[in-house]
Design an enzyme around this catalytic site. Structure first.
Site, PDB file in Angstrom:
ATOM      1  N   HIS A 167      -7.958  -3.585   5.177  1.00 51.08           N
ATOM      2  CA  HIS A 167      -7.359  -4.777   5.014  1.00 51.08           C
ATOM      3  C   HIS A 167      -7.921  -5.902   4.465  1.00 51.08           C
ATOM      4  O   HIS A 167      -8.020  -6.117   3.329  1.00 51.08           O
ATOM      5  CB  HIS A 167      -6.003  -4.950   5.965  1.00 51.08           C
ATOM      6  CG  HIS A 167      -4.913  -3.899   6.566  1.00 51.08           C
ATOM      7  ND1 HIS A 167      -5.291  -3.823   8.186  1.00 51.08           N
ATOM      8  CD2 HIS A 167      -3.690  -3.183   6.280  1.00 51.08           C
ATOM      9  CE1 HIS A 167      -4.089  -2.471   8.494  1.00 51.08           C
ATOM     10  NE2 HIS A 167      -3.608  -2.406   7.071  1.00 51.08           N
TER      11      HIS A 167
ATOM     12  N   LYS B  84       8.552   1.363  13.905  1.00 49.86           N
ATOM     13  CA  LYS B  84       7.095   2.110  13.900  1.00 49.86           C
ATOM     14  C   LYS B  84       6.246   1.904  15.067  1.00 49.86           C
ATOM     15  O   LYS B  84       5.260   2.136  15.443  1.00 49.86           O
ATOM     16  CB  LYS B  84       6.278   1.402  12.604  1.00 49.86           C
ATOM     17  CG  LYS B  84       6.417   2.451  11.749  1.00 49.86           C
ATOM     18  CD  LYS B  84       4.774   1.341  10.477  1.00 49.86           C
ATOM     19  CE  LYS B  84       4.809   2.253   9.121  1.00 49.86           C
ATOM     20  NZ  LYS B  84       3.359   1.837   8.743  1.00 49.86           N
TER      21      LYS B  84
ATOM     22  N   ARG C 217      -5.144   5.269  -0.388  1.00 53.59           N
ATOM     23  CA  ARG C 217      -6.381   5.621   0.649  1.00 53.59           C
ATOM     24  C   ARG C 217      -6.313   7.212  -0.554  1.00 53.59           C
ATOM     25  O   ARG C 217      -6.509   7.454  -1.922  1.00 53.59           O
ATOM     26  CB  ARG C 217      -6.007   5.295   1.745  1.00 53.59           C
ATOM     27  CG  ARG C 217      -6.525   5.234   2.327  1.00 53.59           C
ATOM     28  CD  ARG C 217      -6.033   4.323   4.002  1.00 53.59           C
ATOM     29  NE  ARG C 217      -5.184   4.152   3.785  1.00 53.59           N
ATOM     30  CZ  ARG C 217      -3.783   3.883   4.723  1.00 53.59           C
ATOM     31  NH1 ARG C 217      -4.993   3.267   6.048  1.00 53.59           N
ATOM     32  NH2 ARG C 217      -2.571   3.668   4.680  1.00 53.59           N
TER      33      ARG C 217
ATOM     34  N   SER D  20      -4.843   2.266  10.470  1.00 55.52           N
ATOM     35  CA  SER D  20      -4.269   1.650  11.659  1.00 55.52           C
ATOM     36  C   SER D  20      -4.871   2.429  12.793  1.00 55.52           C
ATOM     37  O   SER D  20      -4.575   2.424  14.091  1.00 55.52           O
ATOM     38  CB  SER D  20      -3.459   0.867  11.385  1.00 55.52           C
ATOM     39  OG  SER D  20      -3.665  -0.510  11.013  1.00 55.52           O
TER      40      SER D  20
HETATM   41  P1  ADP Z   1       2.742   0.013   5.937  1.00 54.22           P
HETATM   42  O1  ADP Z   1       3.517  -0.083   7.117  1.00 54.22           O
HETATM   43  O2  ADP Z   1       2.838  -0.554   4.469  1.00 54.22           O
HETATM   44  O3  ADP Z   1       1.949   1.298   5.665  1.00 54.22           O
HETATM   45  P2  ADP Z   1      -0.454  -1.318   6.273  1.00 54.22           P
HETATM   46  O4  ADP Z   1      -0.678  -2.464   7.500  1.00 54.22           O
HETATM   47  O5  ADP Z   1      -0.656   0.273   7.062  1.00 54.22           O
HETATM   48  O6  ADP Z   1       1.209  -1.032   6.776  1.00 54.22           O
HETATM   49  O7  ADP Z   1      -0.981  -0.801   4.861  1.00 54.22           O
HETATM   50  C1  ADP Z   1      -0.962  -2.050   4.307  1.00 54.22           C
HETATM   51  C2  ADP Z   1      -1.152  -1.509   2.687  1.00 54.22           C
HETATM   52  O8  ADP Z   1      -2.354  -1.677   2.760  1.00 54.22           O
HETATM   53  C3  ADP Z   1      -0.872  -0.502   2.576  1.00 54.22           C
HETATM   54  O9  ADP Z   1      -0.700  -0.450   1.193  1.00 54.22           O
HETATM   55  C4  ADP Z   1      -1.418   0.659   3.117  1.00 54.22           C
HETATM   56  O10 ADP Z   1      -2.011   1.712   1.550  1.00 54.22           O
HETATM   57  C5  ADP Z   1      -2.991  -0.678   2.569  1.00 54.22           C
HETATM   58  N1  ADP Z   1      -4.410  -0.103   3.896  1.00 54.22           N
HETATM   59  C6  ADP Z   1      -4.257   0.338   4.971  1.00 54.22           C
HETATM   60  N2  ADP Z   1      -6.025   0.850   4.803  1.00 54.22           N
HETATM   61  C7  ADP Z   1      -6.469   0.816   4.104  1.00 54.22           C
HETATM   62  C8  ADP Z   1      -7.700   1.654   3.901  1.00 54.22           C
HETATM   63  N3  ADP Z   1      -8.338   1.373   4.836  1.00 54.22           N
HETATM   64  N4  ADP Z   1      -8.314   1.390   2.080  1.00 54.22           N
HETATM   65  C9  ADP Z   1      -7.044   0.702   1.169  1.00 54.22           C
HETATM   66  N5  ADP Z   1      -5.759   0.123   1.630  1.00 54.22           N
HETATM   67  C10 ADP Z   1      -5.217   0.687   2.862  1.00 54.22           C
END
Ligand code: ADP
Length: 165
Positions: A19, A43, A97, A135
């Site tokens: 992030h 979630k 990703r 996460s």
């Molecule tokens: P959501 O519930 O919206 O998926 P997240 O907190 O899991 O929330 O992710 C928020 C954003 O950050 C999403 O667009 C996700 O694809 C991106 N993201 C999370 N981890 C990574 C990573 N390691 N590399 C690139 N993008 C990421």
């Protein structure tokens, strides 16, 4: 000149270095960035909304200072496109990703364009070191007492340790 305001939405349960890397890239594209922390009751987040907002905020002062871009961290519960309209964002930033993210994001963008075609979604890829961080997996490793130091900021690692101790 009209300021470009971006919105980076997510659950951030918890904030990872993936992030942080996306945020550091996003500030190169916008004049102002809103980080939307989704309440996401469905979630069943490990960290409370307040905890997640605090985690994100802790990293932002440094990034904001280095980039000169104002960053605001705001919780949200309503529809993403509505939230984007409310905060006046013209750009939604998402991280990509592997192929696994693509299918979901592809559908979301299609639907979101029907809701408001003026707001563009842009996808960014994290540095190769952080691309596999999720996460969900960080929580799993922390729960099993594994080393998560290379996946999250130090204060997040501490918070995870506390949660599972
Ligand atoms: P959501 O519930 O919206 O998926 P997240 O907190 O899991 O929330 O992710 C928020 C954003 O950050 C999403 O667009 C996700 O694809 C991106 N993201 C999370 N981890 C990574 C990573 N390691 N590399 C690139 N993008 C990421």
């Amino acid at each position: 000149m009209v300021k470009r305001r971006g919105l980076y939405p997510g659950t951030f349960d918890p904030l990872t270095l993936g992030h942080v890397d996306i945020i550091e890239r996003a500030v190169k594209l916008v004049d102002e960035l809103v980080i939307g922390v989704a309440i996401n009751r469905d979630k069943g987040p490990l960290f409370s909304l307040d905890e997640r907002v605090a985690m994100v905020e802790r990293e932002m002062a440094r990034i904001s200072k280095a980039s000169g871009v104002a960053i605001k961290v705001t919780p949200f519960e309503n529809l993403l496109m509505k939230f984007a309209e409310d905060v006046g964002a013209g750009i939604i930033v998402r991280g990509l990703r592997a192929v696994s993210d693509f299918e979901y994001e592809f559908q979301m963008v299609g639907m979101n364009q029907s809701l408001n075609d003026e707001i563009e979604t842009v996808f960014l890829m994290a540095d190769v070191r952080y691309q596999s961080i999720a996460s969900r997996l960080v929580k799993e490793i922390a729960r099993l007492d594994g080393d998560i130091a290379s996946f999250v900021p130090a204060h997040v690692a501490e918070a995870l340790k506390k949660k599972f101790s």
